[in-house]
Design an enzyme around this catalytic site. Sequence first.
Site, PDB file in Angstrom:
ATOM      1  N   PRO A  37     -19.479 -21.810  92.905  1.00 18.55           N
ATOM      2  CA  PRO A  37     -18.334 -22.709  92.699  1.00 18.55           C
ATOM      3  C   PRO A  37     -18.809 -24.160  92.790  1.00 18.55           C
ATOM      4  CG  PRO A  37     -18.215 -21.634  94.861  1.00 18.55           C
ATOM      5  CD  PRO A  37     -19.404 -21.077  94.168  1.00 18.55           C
ATOM      6  N   GLN A  74     -12.192 -20.247  95.604  1.00 14.48           N
ATOM      7  CA  GLN A  74     -12.750 -20.717  96.876  1.00 14.48           C
ATOM      8  C   GLN A  74     -11.784 -21.704  97.514  1.00 14.48           C
ATOM      9  OE1 GLN A  74     -16.143 -23.593  97.305  1.00 14.48           O
ATOM     10  NE2 GLN A  74     -17.223 -21.818  98.110  1.00 14.48           N
ATOM     11  N   CYS A 125     -19.503 -26.622 102.951  1.00 10.64           N
ATOM     12  CA  CYS A 125     -19.353 -27.953 102.349  1.00 10.64           C
ATOM     13  C   CYS A 125     -19.887 -29.026 103.301  1.00 10.64           C
ATOM     14  CB  CYS A 125     -17.888 -28.221 102.024  1.00 10.64           C
ATOM     15  SG  CYS A 125     -17.627 -29.807 101.201  1.00 10.64           S
ATOM     16  N   LYS A 164     -18.995 -18.354 102.268  1.00  7.94           N
ATOM     17  CA  LYS A 164     -20.205 -19.079 101.879  1.00  7.94           C
ATOM     18  C   LYS A 164     -20.596 -19.995 103.036  1.00  7.94           C
ATOM     19  CE  LYS A 164     -22.287 -21.739  98.096  1.00  7.94           C
ATOM     20  NZ  LYS A 164     -22.888 -22.878  98.795  1.00  7.94           N
ATOM     21  N   HIS A 218     -26.643 -20.360 101.684  1.00  4.59           N
ATOM     22  CA  HIS A 218     -27.426 -21.422 101.063  1.00  4.59           C
ATOM     23  C   HIS A 218     -28.538 -21.777 102.041  1.00  4.59           C
ATOM     24  CE1 HIS A 218     -27.428 -25.695  99.051  1.00  4.59           C
ATOM     25  NE2 HIS A 218     -28.589 -25.087  99.019  1.00  4.59           N
ATOM     26  N   ASP A 260     -32.526 -23.377  94.892  1.00  2.00           N
ATOM     27  CA  ASP A 260     -33.769 -23.691  94.158  1.00  2.00           C
ATOM     28  C   ASP A 260     -34.150 -22.698  93.069  1.00  2.00           C
ATOM     29  OD1 ASP A 260     -33.950 -25.828  95.861  1.00  2.00           O
ATOM     30  OD2 ASP A 260     -35.371 -24.872  97.220  1.00  2.00           O
ATOM     31  N   ALA A 282     -26.609 -22.425  91.323  1.00  2.00           N
ATOM     32  CA  ALA A 282     -25.761 -23.622  91.280  1.00  2.00           C
ATOM     33  C   ALA A 282     -26.378 -24.675  90.369  1.00  2.00           C
ATOM     34  CB  ALA A 282     -25.560 -24.150  92.701  1.00  2.00           C
TER      35      ALA A 282
END
Length: 641
Positions: free
Chosen positions: A302, A356, A387, A426, A456, A490, A511
């Site tokens: 997202p 999300q 976030c 997430k 992440h 990455d 992403a």
Amino acid sequence: MEKAAEETVEKKTDVAVKGEAALKPEFLTTKEKFHEFVDSERRGPKGEETSENDKDEETKETSVEEPDAKKLKLDPEERNKWGKPDGKRIRGQNKSRPHTKPTAYDEKRLCLSVIQDNRECPFGDKCHFEHSVAQYLANKPADIRESCYLYDTFGKCLYGLTCRFAKAHTTPDYKTMENAELIKAYEGRSTVKNSLSKDLQNRLRKRSVAFKKSAEYLKTLSNNKDKKEQQGNGDACAAEVSADPTGGEQHVSTETETQLQASPDKQPPVKTVGPLTDVDVIKLRPCEKKQVDFQDKLYLAPLTTCGNLPFRRVCKRFGADITCGEMAMCTNLLQGQQSEWALLKRHESEDIFGVQVEGCFPDTMTRCAELINNNTDVDFVDINSGCPIDLVYKKGGGCGLMTRTRKFEQIIKGMNYVLDVPLTVKIRTGVQEKSNIAHKLIPEMKKWGVSMITLHGRSREQRYTKLADWDYITTCSKLASPVPLFGNGDILSYEDAMKARETGVSGIMIARGALIKPWIFTEIKESRHWDISSSERLDVLRDFTNFGLEHWGSDTRGVEKTRKFMLEWLSFMCRYIPVGLLERVPQKINERPPYYMGRNYLESLMASQNVGDWVRISEMLLGPVPKNFNFLPKHKANAYK
């Protein structure tokens, strides 16, 4: 000056420059030569080069200065020598960006009553819009193309005379043409779902929407809180009794036991909470709750701003399996904000789609989950607890939830209680750079009922300055089993994806890799490097343009909105280096492209990191920009500045 430039190129070819991608020597050039070549092809309307004054005016209107090259990290001694100002790094977002309202591009808008079959305007003389078709057309900007995508696809263009491609479907007497066959083919078919109805919006604004299941769950939370307070009061009473010097503790407890045995119907002297139930922990059986197979899927992350519906459609064409809407604030959804509900829209091509949401309190998040569950068509709901931006973090949302485990638990359990679809989360490795906490949270989240976790491989503090920690993701994927864990960070080639899969993750989330090259999904599925041509890349942008016109409209407002989002995307896409130009394949995501000449002019133009050149690419597809147009990218793109 030329000798110095040549020496610079020679140095680059002899020794690999730290942080730069390795390109074949014959394609390398200098900044001056690159811009000279790109600007030399700029032609006027009659094939002549535009004057210097026109160039200057265009640059002022459409772009800002090109960012300086990224500074290399200095040793502590060198850092002290150069002083603090040079040590500062550009990062984050351009927060004070110029904001132009979509209505600013239309000098005089045509009244809706004229667009819709010339019916009588209900506002009469008080109407602020144009009613004279001839006068409107005299001031209207020229049509962009002779064919209208909406008319060719659906058989009818809802924007009529205001469409920027109106010649394709307008008769000489200003009537809008229709294609009956195409209209019949799309009759009763809705290509976009999850729109906010006026009725629901009004009820949300009046706070008249009932949240029955949320109320049940929140009641159990308050009961548990009362229970704890009462237990605390009971402990205080016990402490007072034990402090009695006469030794009356035994006497009191014995007397109480006798009273309870003698008269069980009577209320005890200490108030109790009543019978305990499992209402707060009971869940839907697996057969009752919708299941989603997340195993070995490619998940498009997202993405705020760039992860809009037209972009997701482009990625679906290239093979993305799972798509998710942009992050939506739960409070804005509960208030019925149209702009926030637009983030939940789903296209018919998105077969596995989730939304999300972000929030920091159990009551708002639980109500928001129930609202989504009852009024939208989604396959899963995702909680954003990764976030990093200050606006969200300082309120306790995003990454802040990772350090507020009590609230996090209540949010997950509450949302699970009201949802009929899986709940996913997430997260990042942690908040501080060298203090990972995800491995402590993951076993707890399994108990709380999470259906899937996405990790992440960076902390909040780290952002994108260092590579993602895939060793840590490996450790966490073992802890998460049997709950699926997706790794993120990455991935820019199928080789990166293969290495990621070796870590034992259930799937991969992509992403920035998708923004730089959306065909990465095809590369991963076909296990190859795709040396895509510049004309093919322009076709990808053309598809995005068509999807944007369908989603945001083909009038001036829709065209400029499509252009804005295309430019946001081009600020990432310009980082792509064609495979045929690379000395070492594949390109790494943390390597910035040096200045290079492409194999043709369009390839060179697409490599430019100058905003004015992105605007020129948009003009190839959406016509000239308005006079009052300006654009500054949202992200400063720390990895490349």
